[in-house]
Motif scaffolding. Structure first.
Motif, mmCIF file in Angstrom:
data_model
loop_
_atom_site.group_PDB
_atom_site.id
_atom_site.type_symbol
_atom_site.label_atom_id
_atom_site.label_comp_id
_atom_site.label_asym_id
_atom_site.label_seq_id
_atom_site.Cartn_x
_atom_site.Cartn_y
_atom_site.Cartn_z
ATOM 1 N N GLY A 426 0.852 -1.189 0.000
ATOM 2 C CA GLY A 426 0.000 0.000 0.000
ATOM 3 C C GLY A 426 0.882 1.232 0.000
ATOM 4 O O GLY A 426 1.819 1.335 0.795
ATOM 5 N N LEU A 427 0.615 2.158 -0.900
ATOM 6 C CA LEU A 427 1.470 3.338 -1.054
ATOM 7 C C LEU A 427 0.635 4.604 -0.913
ATOM 8 O O LEU A 427 -0.346 4.792 -1.633
ATOM 9 N N VAL A 428 1.031 5.444 0.017
ATOM 10 C CA VAL A 428 0.394 6.751 0.179
ATOM 11 C C VAL A 428 1.473 7.817 0.014
ATOM 12 O O VAL A 428 2.453 7.839 0.769
ATOM 13 N N LEU A 429 1.297 8.672 -0.983
ATOM 14 C CA LEU A 429 2.301 9.679 -1.291
ATOM 15 C C LEU A 429 1.951 11.022 -0.686
ATOM 16 O O LEU A 429 0.841 11.240 -0.186
ATOM 17 N N GLN A 430 2.909 11.937 -0.765
ATOM 18 C CA GLN A 430 2.675 13.296 -0.279
ATOM 19 C C GLN A 430 1.573 13.968 -1.092
ATOM 20 O O GLN A 430 0.721 14.671 -0.564
ATOM 21 N N LYS A 431 1.585 13.725 -2.406
ATOM 22 C CA LYS A 431 0.553 14.266 -3.283
ATOM 23 C C LYS A 431 0.030 13.119 -4.131
ATOM 24 O O LYS A 431 0.679 12.660 -5.040
ATOM 25 N N ASN A 432 -1.155 12.659 -3.799
ATOM 26 C CA ASN A 432 -1.731 11.516 -4.501
ATOM 27 C C ASN A 432 -2.649 11.978 -5.619
ATOM 28 O O ASN A 432 -3.356 12.973 -5.489
ATOM 29 N N HIS A 433 -2.639 11.204 -6.684
ATOM 30 C CA HIS A 433 -3.450 11.583 -7.842
ATOM 31 C C HIS A 433 -4.904 11.197 -7.626
ATOM 32 O O HIS A 433 -5.216 10.104 -7.170
ATOM 33 N N ILE A 434 -5.781 12.120 -7.964
ATOM 34 C CA ILE A 434 -7.218 11.861 -7.936
ATOM 35 C C ILE A 434 -7.698 11.791 -9.379
ATOM 36 O O ILE A 434 -7.454 12.700 -10.174
ATOM 37 N N PHE A 435 -8.379 10.704 -9.724
ATOM 38 C CA PHE A 435 -8.845 10.500 -11.085
ATOM 39 C C PHE A 435 -10.172 11.207 -11.315
ATOM 40 O O PHE A 435 -10.956 11.424 -10.381
ATOM 41 N N THR A 436 -10.422 11.558 -12.550
ATOM 42 C CA THR A 436 -11.716 12.114 -12.910
ATOM 43 C C THR A 436 -12.792 11.069 -12.617
ATOM 44 O O THR A 436 -12.704 9.932 -13.059
ATOM 45 N N GLY A 437 -13.795 11.465 -11.860
ATOM 46 C CA GLY A 437 -14.853 10.526 -11.493
ATOM 47 C C GLY A 437 -15.386 10.830 -10.117
ATOM 48 O O GLY A 437 -15.111 11.882 -9.521
ATOM 49 N N THR A 438 -16.163 9.919 -9.588
ATOM 50 C CA THR A 438 -16.798 10.131 -8.286
ATOM 51 C C THR A 438 -15.857 9.764 -7.141
ATOM 52 O O THR A 438 -14.819 9.116 -7.345
ATOM 53 N N ILE A 439 -16.271 10.143 -5.934
ATOM 54 C CA ILE A 439 -15.492 9.789 -4.743
ATOM 55 C C ILE A 439 -15.457 8.275 -4.578
ATOM 56 O O ILE A 439 -14.403 7.694 -4.282
ATOM 57 N N GLU A 440 -16.593 7.635 -4.794
ATOM 58 C CA GLU A 440 -16.651 6.172 -4.655
ATOM 59 C C GLU A 440 -15.709 5.492 -5.644
ATOM 60 O O GLU A 440 -14.991 4.548 -5.273
ATOM 61 N N GLU A 441 -15.682 5.955 -6.883
ATOM 62 C CA GLU A 441 -14.801 5.360 -7.890
ATOM 63 C C GLU A 441 -13.337 5.515 -7.506
ATOM 64 O O GLU A 441 -12.529 4.603 -7.721
ATOM 65 N N ASN A 442 -12.986 6.654 -6.910
ATOM 66 C CA ASN A 442 -11.601 6.892 -6.521
ATOM 67 C C ASN A 442 -11.185 6.032 -5.333
ATOM 68 O O ASN A 442 -10.059 5.541 -5.289
ATOM 69 N N ILE A 443 -12.090 5.836 -4.369
ATOM 70 C CA ILE A 443 -11.764 4.955 -3.245
ATOM 71 C C ILE A 443 -11.699 3.506 -3.719
ATOM 72 O O ILE A 443 -10.806 2.741 -3.339
ATOM 73 N N ARG A 444 -12.626 3.120 -4.614
ATOM 74 C CA ARG A 444 -12.688 1.754 -5.115
ATOM 75 C C ARG A 444 -11.420 1.382 -5.882
ATOM 76 O O ARG A 444 -11.142 0.204 -6.098
ATOM 77 N N TYR A 445 -10.630 2.378 -6.290
ATOM 78 C CA TYR A 445 -9.390 2.116 -7.009
ATOM 79 C C TYR A 445 -8.468 1.206 -6.194
ATOM 80 O O TYR A 445 -7.657 0.466 -6.745
ATOM 81 N N GLY A 446 -8.615 1.255 -4.863
ATOM 82 C CA GLY A 446 -7.795 0.402 -4.009
ATOM 83 C C GLY A 446 -8.199 -1.056 -4.050
ATOM 84 O O GLY A 446 -7.398 -1.946 -3.749
ATOM 85 N N LYS A 447 -9.473 -1.308 -4.439
ATOM 86 C CA LYS A 447 -9.970 -2.685 -4.524
ATOM 87 C C LYS A 447 -11.168 -2.677 -5.471
ATOM 88 O O LYS A 447 -12.303 -2.410 -5.052
ATOM 89 N N PRO A 448 -10.950 -2.958 -6.768
ATOM 90 C CA PRO A 448 -12.013 -2.804 -7.775
ATOM 91 C C PRO A 448 -13.297 -3.571 -7.481
ATOM 92 O O PRO A 448 -14.375 -3.125 -7.856
ATOM 93 N N ASN A 449 -13.197 -4.714 -6.794
ATOM 94 C CA ASN A 449 -14.392 -5.519 -6.529
ATOM 95 C C ASN A 449 -14.971 -5.285 -5.137
ATOM 96 O O ASN A 449 -15.760 -6.085 -4.630
ATOM 97 N N ALA A 450 -14.586 -4.182 -4.505
ATOM 98 C CA ALA A 450 -15.057 -3.891 -3.148
ATOM 99 C C ALA A 450 -16.553 -3.601 -3.139
ATOM 100 O O ALA A 450 -17.111 -3.052 -4.088
ATOM 101 N N THR A 451 -17.209 -3.982 -2.035
ATOM 102 C CA THR A 451 -18.623 -3.658 -1.863
ATOM 103 C C THR A 451 -18.757 -2.214 -1.386
ATOM 104 O O THR A 451 -17.780 -1.601 -0.927
#
Length: 595
Positions: A426-451
């Motif tokens: 797991g990697l957390v940087l000083q400045k992390n990239h946020i992708f175009t999309g919703t908050i849920e989609e950005n959090i789900r990036y850590g686990k695509p099949n998350a509920t």
């Protein structure tokens, strides 16, 4: 890049659509035959009318001739329109499909590259974007030029030339002799324009890269009132581009005039020779043949008239294809993964005599030896530029060292399956990239099949849930609308959702306020348990409870041990800790807290 290599590189993308190629070729040949109808009909019509003029005119016969001409030519035009529509439609469909495949292939290729590729000065964002965009545009235009422009024109020209030879050998020779002269002029034009076009391409790269830099640096530009300076830089780049473009246009117009003159000489020679043969009553030569040969020569010279534009496009394609296929063919840049794939990862890292320099030549690490224990918290401490982030990049296999060895659980990191390795980090940087999309989609990036429940829990642990639920659209709100600190919490939520056995934290709370920092620290402290943690931070509270710290200076390890032991040694760590305490005014804070 040569023309032959260009077509060899493009052909695999065209070959997938063989049925489109076949249909286009059939329509092209049919259309080329139709293009000769006008010359044949007018030849016969002129001779028939001339025969009527020589005798007493029979209007019934004249009307019959004229009606036949009208019906044939109009029918031909209707049929030609349908054929042209089909040929252009299928040709354009092929161009669009090839363009799509080229885009997908270059994106897949770029995603496969190692991080060193993107650190190279030649692969800066603006330059890379220009190479990709102009490469796709020019290559798809090459397909269009061949199947919609070049192939129909040259097929028609060859048929017209064959008909001219069939009508009269000498007329055919004259027409044929004009073509190589025109090609020679066009070749000279392309050769002289080559360097200028390459200069234009480099100008476009520089302008694109500069514009990206301006947009990314807008806050700094505004704060220093440096708009005029940046505008002046852009003006200099635009002037250089303008000079190259004007020089290119000047040479193009000069050669275009010369080619037009050559074409007119050919037309004049055809008319004079045909008229001479008619006057001398050469067998088969009639007045109608003057019109016939002129119209056929027009079909021969049609591709010649278009050749300069097509040749310009082809030369652009040759230049832009170098950069585009240079990316696709950069096998040495592809990230190579090993095959070692254990059932579980313990998380013990060892660096033995590791030295590393970035592609720019900057020496980041020199003879670094350290050990990171499983289930322990290891802090990397040092001044900015000491090499702390570089160590994390090497441990995450973003880069490979030029010297030395990195081991994970006793195996060389080169042997590890790269994807499997990163699934466990797991990697957390000083400045992390946020992708175009919703908050849920950005959090789900850590686990695509998350509920959704898992996403909510990750947001709660990252102390961002209350804010998300306060928004009208909740988790469907745009992530780009979040503040810097809120975006950082989204990145931390991704890490909670991923739940890996190894965690790298590179200034994870740098953009958060004091309250948020405490909240995130509590969450990070909770997730640290039983995991291998490497943390980089200038925050005393983040590193003071580490099990081991390694102090770096100028890319070398200068101190190692527990925080207490290293502090008692004096040296750089003591200087950093004391300076941090003074900057926080710890003494005054202690007085306030004691009251």
């Amino acid at each position: 890049m040569t023309l032959a290599r260009l077509f060899r590189n493009v052909w695999p993308y065209v070959r997938k659509y063989k049925w489109l190629v076949v249909v286009t070729l059939v329509l092209t040949f049919t259309g080329s035959l139709m293009a000769q109808v006008n010359a044949v009909v007018l030849d016969r019509a002129v001779d028939a009318i001339n025969a009527l003029v020589q005798t007493e005119i029979v209007w019934a016969e004249a009307t019959k001739i004229l009606l036949a001409v009208i019906v044939i030519l109009l029918s031909k035009e209707v049929l030609a329109a349908l054929i042209t529509f089909g040929q252009r439609f299928f040709g354009e469909r092929m161009r669009i499909l090839v363009s799509r495949d080229l885009s997908l292939s270059i994106v897949e290729r770029i995603l496969s590259f190692r991080m060193a590729f993107f650190s190279d000065e030649e692969n800066e964002t603006g330059k890379l974007q220009t190479r990709v965009d102009r490469g796709i545009m020019s290559l798809s235009n090459t397909v269009k030029n061949f199947f919609i422009d070049i192939l129909p024109l040259f097929t028609s020209a060859l048929l017209a030339l064959a008909l001219m030879f069939a009508a009269n050998f000498y007329i055919g020779i004259v027409a044929l002799c004009i073509v190589p002269v025109y090609f020679l002029i066009t070749y000279r034009q392309a050769k002289r324009l080559g360097n200028w076009r390459r200069g234009i391409f480099q100008n476009h790269q520089a302008i694109s890269n500069s514009l990206v830099s301006i947009i990314e640096s807008m806050a700094v530009i505004k704060s220093f009132n440096r708009e005029e300076i940046e505008a002046a830089k852009q003006e200099a780049l635009q002037r250089s581009l303008t000079d190259n473009q004007m020089q290119t246009r000047k040479l193009s117009f000069l050669y275009d005039g010369l080619k037009s003159f050559t074409e007119q000489i050919g037309t004049v020679l055809i008319i004079i020779l045909t008229a001479y043969l008619v006057l001398t009553q050469y067998p088969g030569m009639t007045i109608g043949k003057i019109m016939y040969h002129v119209m056929l020569f027009a079909n021969v010279s049609a591709p010649i008239r278009q050749l300069h534009r097509i040749y310009d496009d082809m030369n652009d394609a040759l230049i832009y294809a170098e950069g585009f296929f240079g990316i696709l063919g950069a096998e040495e840049e592809v990230e190579r993964g090993g095959t070692y794939h254990p059932e579980s990862v313990e998380g013990t890292f060892e660096m033995r005599g590791v030295s590393f320099a970035y592609p720019s030549g900057t020496q980041a690490l020199t003879d670094v030896t350290l050990r990171i224990e499983t289930g322990k918290i290891t802090a990397l401490v040092g001044l900015s530029g000491a090499g702390k982030t570089t160590i994390v990049n090497l441990l995450d296999k973003f880069y490979l060292p030029q010297e030395g060895t990195i081991l994970l659980d006793g195996r060389d990191i080169r042997e590890w399956d790269t994807q499997w390795l990163r699934e466990n980090i797991g990697l957390v940087l000083q400045k992390n990239h946020i992708f175009t999309g919703t908050i849920e989609e950005n959090i789900r990036y850590g686990k695509p099949n998350a509920t959704h429940e898992e996403i909510v829990e990750a947001a709660r642990k990252a102390y961002i849930l209350d804010y998300i639920e306060s928004q009208p659209q909740g988790f469907q709100s745009s992530a780009l609308a979040l503040s810097g600190g809120q975006q950082q919490r989204i990145a931390i939520a991704r890490m909670f959702l991923k739940n890996p056995p190894i965690i790298f934290l590179d200034e994870p709370t740098a953009s958060l306020d004091a309250v948020a920092t405490e909240q995130i620290k509590n969450s990070i402290d909770a997730i640290k348990q039983g995991r291998t943690v490497v943390i980089i931070s200038h925050n005393i509270g983040q590193i003071i409870d580490a099990d081991t710290i390694h102090v770096l200076s100028a890319g070398r390890i200068v101190q190692s041990g527990t925080p207490t032991d290293v502090y008692r040694q004096g040296g750089l760590y003591k200087q950093i800790l004391d300076a941090s305490a003074r900057s926080m005014n710890v003494g005054k804070i202690a007085e306030i807290l004691s009251e």
